[in-house]
Every structure is written in C-alpha cells, then in structure tokens.
Design an enzyme around this catalytic site. Sequence first.
Site, PDB file in Angstrom:
ATOM      1  N   ASP B 191       0.735  -1.194   0.016  1.00  0.00           N
ATOM      2  CA  ASP B 191      -0.144   0.119  -0.117  1.00  0.00           C
ATOM      3  C   ASP B 191       0.600   1.489  -0.158  1.00  0.00           C
ATOM      4  OD1 ASP B 191      -2.491   0.955  -0.035  1.00  0.00           O
ATOM      5  OD2 ASP B 191      -2.121   1.589   2.216  1.00  0.00           O
ATOM      6  N   LEU B 272      -8.896   5.818   1.155  1.00  0.00           N
ATOM      7  CA  LEU B 272      -8.666   6.995   0.125  1.00  0.00           C
ATOM      8  C   LEU B 272      -7.312   7.113  -0.592  1.00  0.00           C
ATOM      9  CD1 LEU B 272     -10.791   9.647   2.103  1.00  0.00           C
ATOM     10  CD2 LEU B 272     -11.385   8.282   0.006  1.00  0.00           C
ATOM     11  N   ARG B 273      -6.345   6.517   0.006  1.00  0.00           N
ATOM     12  CA  ARG B 273      -4.830   6.535  -0.818  1.00  0.00           C
ATOM     13  C   ARG B 273      -5.172   6.252  -2.247  1.00  0.00           C
ATOM     14  NH1 ARG B 273      -0.186   6.026   2.563  1.00  0.00           N
ATOM     15  NH2 ARG B 273      -1.244   4.619   3.880  1.00  0.00           N
ATOM     16  N   GLY B 274      -5.906   5.139  -2.690  1.00  0.00           N
ATOM     17  CA  GLY B 274      -6.036   5.004  -4.123  1.00  0.00           C
ATOM     18  C   GLY B 274      -6.576   6.196  -4.863  1.00  0.00           C
ATOM     19  N   THR B 277      -3.648   8.850  -4.984  1.00  0.00           N
ATOM     20  CA  THR B 277      -2.567   8.785  -5.779  1.00  0.00           C
ATOM     21  C   THR B 277      -2.947   8.583  -7.078  1.00  0.00           C
ATOM     22  OG1 THR B 277      -1.943   7.101  -4.079  1.00  0.00           O
ATOM     23  CG2 THR B 277      -0.693   6.884  -6.425  1.00  0.00           C
TER      24      THR B 277
END
Lengths: 550, 341
Positions: B191, B272-274, B277
């Site tokens: 991740d 929410l990292r997706g 990024t």
Amino acid sequence: MTSPLSPAARAALALELLAIDPLGLGGVWIRARSGPTRDALLDRASALPLPLRRLPPDAGDDALSGGTDLGATLAAGGLVRRPGLLSTHAALIVPMAERVRPRCAARLGQALDRRAVCLLALDEGDAAEEALPTALADRLPIAVFLDGVRPADLPPARDAQAARARLAEVRHDSGALQELTLASTALGISSLRAPLAALAAARAHAAHAGRDALAAEDLRVAVELTLVHRAEAAPQDDAPPSTASEPETEDDRDPHDDASGKQSETLTEAARAALPPGLLAQLSAARAARMARGSGSGGTKQGGRRGRPLPARPGRPDGSARIDIVATLRAAAPWQTIRRRDAQDDRAIHVRPRDIRLRRHEEHADRLLVFVVDASGSAAMARLAQAKGAVELLLSEAYSRRDHVALVAFRGASAEVLLSPTRSLVSTKRQLAELPGGGGTPLAAGLQVAATLAAQASGRGMTPSFALLTDGRANISLDGRPDRAAASADAQRVAATLRRHGWPALVIDTGRRPAPALRTLAGTLDAHYLPLPHADAATMSRALAATLDG
Amino acid sequence: MTQPFPFSAIVGQDEMKQAMILTAVDPRIGGVLVFGDRGTGKSTAVRALAALLPKIDQIEGCPVNSARLSDCPGWAEVKSKRRVERPMPVIDLPLGATEDRVTGALDIERALTRGETAFEPGLLARANRGYLYIDEVNLLEDHIVDLLLDVAQSGENVVEREGLSIRHPARFVLVGSGNPEEGELRPQLLDRFGLSVEVESPREVEQRIEVIRRRDAYERNPADFAKTWNAEDARLRRRIVTARDAVARIETPEQTLRDCAELCLALGTDGLRGELTLLRAARALAAFDGAAVVERAHLRAVAAPALRHRLRRDPLDEAGSGARVARTVDGLFGAFRTAAE
C-alpha cells in the site's frame, strides 16, 4: 553437422572459457555429486585470473559484504572493517549451491549483475527436490553436468593467457546477436540474459580458437553451452507447453522465413542434439519443485529463522544467549575516556561486565496448514474445484496471519506433495490449476505423505495443522492394492500415528451423504468432523478458519 | 562509478518507464513497485533513472542532503554554508542491511577513540530528498519492512537508543523490485507504493533483438553508448523539469474528481490512498504531456499502475488485477473513447 560436445569436453571447455572471460561470463553451474571428477574440474579453476575463494555454507551477510572485524577493533580501539567476499573481484566457489538461502542468492545475483564476481556454483541437488535458486540459475551462463564422467575423461587443460589477450579484439556483427536471440527465443527462453550470456560465450570461444571474428562454430558452441539448460520447451516439439505461464513460446515459435532464420534453425538444431536424453524432463521437474517450494519467503525462511531481533538487553552470558558484541561495544564506548583515566593502563578498550549486552530474538512459530485433498474419481470434479477454491481463499487470507500452506493430493495408487510449504499465491495457483483428478482413493497414502511433510515442517519450527478433504471411500491400501478393507485399516493405522503428534486437524466430508467411516477416522485423528455435502469454497474456508483458530 | 545504461535506451517497458518518470515529476505520488520476470531490466531502469534525474542543491556536507542551512539537523554539525549541486541520491538498500545501517546508530569509532556520543547516519538519511531502491523487496526481513513502513509514513526517522535521541527528515521515493514467484509482499508495504507495474520479457523477436543489440553496444563501450543517447536523455530531463513546475498549475475539473471516486468505488479499493494517488499520478502525467487540465485519458493511462495493487485479492479470478482495473475503467468510461476524450 558436428556432433555435440561430450559432457567431459563440455565441462573442460566451460572452465577454459571462464578462464578467458571470468567476469564477463559470470560463472558456471556445476551439477554433480562431489567426487574426483568434480575435484579435478575445480582444480582447473586455478587458471582463472582472479583470487579463488570459497563461500562458507553458513556465510552471513557480513561474510559477503564485509563487517566489523571484532578482533582488530578490540585491539586497535577503533572500528576496523573487514572486507567481505564480494568486496573485491573474485572467483567464488559456492558449495551446496542448491541450499543457498534466497537472501544470499539475491546478494550473489546482484554481484553478478555488477560483473564483480565469477561463481562456480556446485549444485549437488537430487533431480526433483532441490535446484539452484532462480536468482542464480538465471544469471549463470553455462551449466555443466558431470554424471558418469571420470576424471580421466577430461581433456587436458589448455592455457588461456593468450586467448584472454585476444578477447578484446574479437569482433562480432549484429547478425550474430540476432541469431543468438532467435535461437534463445526458439528454445522458449524468456529471460533476456540468455542471449547476452550466449554472446559472451561465443566471443570467449572465438578467442579460445584464435579467431578475431565470430564464426558459425562459435555460435553453435555458445548455444550449446549457454542455452540448452535453460530451454523451456524442446525446439520444434509440437506438444503445447504444459503450463499456461509461457504463452509466449507459442507465439515466438513461428518460423522466421528471413535469411537469418536458416542459421538460427541450425543453431537450435544443434541445441536439440546436445540435449542429453531426459535432461529437459529432469530440469522441468526441478523447476516445478522450485515453484512448488515457492522458495523465497515461503519454504526456507523458517529454517534459519530466529525470529525478529529485539533490542539487546544487559545481562550475564550464561551460555543460553549470545553476546551482542556490537551493542556491548556501544554500551562501553562512552565510558572509555573515564575508564582509561581511572584504570591507568593502556588497554585499548575497557569493557566492564555491566556493558555486556545479550542478543534477543522474538521467536514466532509459523503456522502451516496442510491440505490433504482427495482427487480420486469418486470425489467428483466439482468437489475438487471447490477444494481448490478453499485452499486459494485461505491462502490469500493466510497472508495477513503469516501462515504457510501446503497441499497433498492423493489419487490413483499414491499421494504426492503438490505444494511444499509456501506463502506464494502465484505458485499455489499454478500448482492448483494443474491438479488432475480421477482414479482410486489411497487415503492412507495421503495421510502418510502429509504426516511426513508435517514432521519436516515442525522440525523447522513450524506448527502444522491438517485439513483433510475427502468423501472417505478409501479403496487403495498402503501397498497400492485395490482392497477396501485393507485400505480402511491402513487409514486408521496412519491416523493413529498422526494423532500421537497432537497436531490439530479437521476432516471435511465432501461426500453426498456423510460417511460413518470418515467420522470414525476423525475420532482416531482426534479431529473435528465437518460434513459439508453442499459446501462451496467460501463456506469451507470459513469453517476451516474457525476450527483451526479455535 | 561506472556509466549507467541510459534511460531512454531502454526498449519497451513503457509502463515502468512512465511510472518512474511520474514519480520524478511529483515525488508525492510515493514510489514505484516493479514486479516481474527475471532479466527484464528492472534494476537497469532504476540505475538509469538515477542518472537521468535533475541534480539537486544541498548544503555541503549535510548528511541528510538539506536544501537550506536551517534544515540541517543539529547533530550533524554542518560547518559549511556553501550550497553544492549533486546528483539526485538513489540509495540502495541491500537485503542483508542491519537495522543500524538503515536507521543510523552510534558512531562506534568516535565513541571508542574519543569517548563521544555521536550519531552515524544510516541509509535513510542518505536517501532523504532522493530515492531509496530495494532490489528483491519481497525478500526483505520483516523487521526492516516495519521500520520502512513507519518512516515512509511519517517522513521522519527517529532513533531512540544507546543514549541517542535523534530525529531527521527522511522523505524519499521508495522503489522496489522483485519476482512474485519468490514470495509476496505484505499488504501494508504494498500500500505504501504509489504505483505498481508489472513487467515481462518482450514477446516480439524484433524487440528482443533490439534489447540485446543495445545492451551489447553498451557493454562494449559504455561511454560512447551513453553519448549517443545523451540528447534523448537531456530532452527527457527537460520535460521532467518543466512538468515539475507545471504540476501545481494543472487544473482539476470536478468531473475528474468524480471519475476518480467512481473508479475507486467500483473497484472497492481500501481507504482513500487510491484516489489520491490516482489523481496525483494523472496530474503528473498531464503536466508531463504539457496539458493544462487533467482529463479522462490521463486517468485511464495511470489507473492500472495506481490501483492494481490496492484491490482485494480475488484468488478465483484468473486474470491479474491489472486486467480487472482495465475492465472497470472500460465499464465506467466506455471502451473505445480514448481518441475522443
């Protein structure tokens, strides 16, 4: 066409080429039992223009890349570093190369990429179980097989000095590059290191023969030396590759009708002629075993694993713990000025008992889940598919818990380990997809194989548990006879042996109706019995997780 | 130092090259994971990237490569005030590295000879403002992985032991490479990589021959080979520098944000990292392409590398997660609209 090299001539030639261009080639993979022939061959390694070193089997990272020289540090009172085996260019003999741990193999591989080392990897592995780690196998250009070669068979060694001087003068055109690339593609080799290795070998061979340009002969020998053992598919073998993993071999094998096609065809022809009968099968078995072992963080990690290191603690060395020397020195270091003044002697370093720091490791036993799967004709194919699904689901969940999974399947007259303890989803999927079904139900054999596997695993510090998936109609006895009564008795006997180890187990009855015999077997195993006539992969996986965690 | 292989001379592997360029444009994208077959030039590309990247300014002698004197940590006792130009640091984290070497530790030599407690900076210090490269990242020891996770998250390396209490900035782009057949990566570490690319050997014979030809030319004479690619590399470098300045000015329409969210929802990525990024990568790509606005075409181009490693594993799905991303993108944005977008 010229006949292929004999194993003895091949071995001798490999060492001579290595003596011409040790770093450019990078090494040789010597697959042989220890014996006079191997010793005779290794004696020739003294012709290499590099210092010859031997990698100790227990070599740690500091042996490879250098570390603190403790004795000198204490004597000098200042940090003295010791160079590692890879710090300078050297020829490195790697004994028992098939047992080199993946981490060490990766270091050696990186050194090979830097062209900083020439490896003589001595692989003593038995054909199927053990093979060189892929990190090395892909980078070592030449493979030598010494089975059945006597020391007297080796042709006399030739001096490489003149050839070495000539090497830089050898010219090659891009046609040679193209032919070698085509040949490697036709052999189904996907790695691009292969044609480069072949080129280096061809150049060395030209220098060896006293030529200053590559001749057809050089290319032929290079293909034979460097490509044959990597071949994934025998050239022009029309049988499709057994796995779906190499689809490119199909595409690439279409004939090239341009001019150079002919030459590369001759090259692959030569390669094919050079293939010792049975070698390809042997190598692909080794590859499969390697795949099954899932090497890397799967199979070998538990071996040398001493748990994650914790900060060193003050303590007394009582033989049960090892002293952490660096931490001890660190603890003593700030006091040196004061102690030197107080002690009034000129010892280089003053260490007091209270400086002693002991190493600590957090032991963490890995769990191993052994699936014993019935792949017989009576366990319908649909069931088998569900069992496969459950294994995959569990494995993907197991990752967060750091569990290992192994797979034993029994069908026909015997059982086999399809997947040695691994954590790799990739290799599991590959093995599972290839699991065939049909035949008798040798339940006892399945349990026996699983027991052996579990015993090995627990010897390496893992905690095994079982999941047996079957419909319980054992009909093949341990000695392979179709005898229902003997088969049941054998299964009970093996189960009783298994129970003594106290490994947790779960029996899943996949039959349409619960089988009483299986319930009895579960009792003997001291296992949970779970009739799941309509189980799907998800239910099964939940049940397994619940039972084994409990 | 030997001459590295020029970045622009790498044949094919466009997804990998694009991902690396994007992290150079916007380091906040957060690293690249390159997984794939052996002998596909994973390490070559990383070494090449180091040579390609623009140089950085730093205070002379600063162990953490600080740009300003005020940023130099107190323990470093930096004497000089001069700013010097140096190549972008690309630091190798070798597999067997000890914790001490990674985080830094008490300087034993100074402690023993002078009785001083001093800090000897580790690899994390040297990688600050640059790249940290881990080859065979899936074979890295667990405790080193934990350490990296923490530092990559906080951007700061904290050492509290042996009488030392040291902290220093450690912001770096993590680049990892490995072969998935040798073991998998922990989801937590997975991740942390912004982008993830899968490489495989080229399947076309012509392309393979070209790879071998260039590699051979390079090995015969690295300096000459680099010279022939110099102009190409320089052009790429200029584009990266321009894109870096442009990235802050790129407009992000409401619709693009909505697209990001819908895509991530449809794929079921955790957290929410997706989205972040994906958006950053798309913006960096827009800047690199010289566009003024982030559009669907940019999202489409970076969706697979930005999201494929964030999906929940579905072991029963035979196609890889990259194919799943592509499928979902096609489902949401329409399959054949690339030209129109």
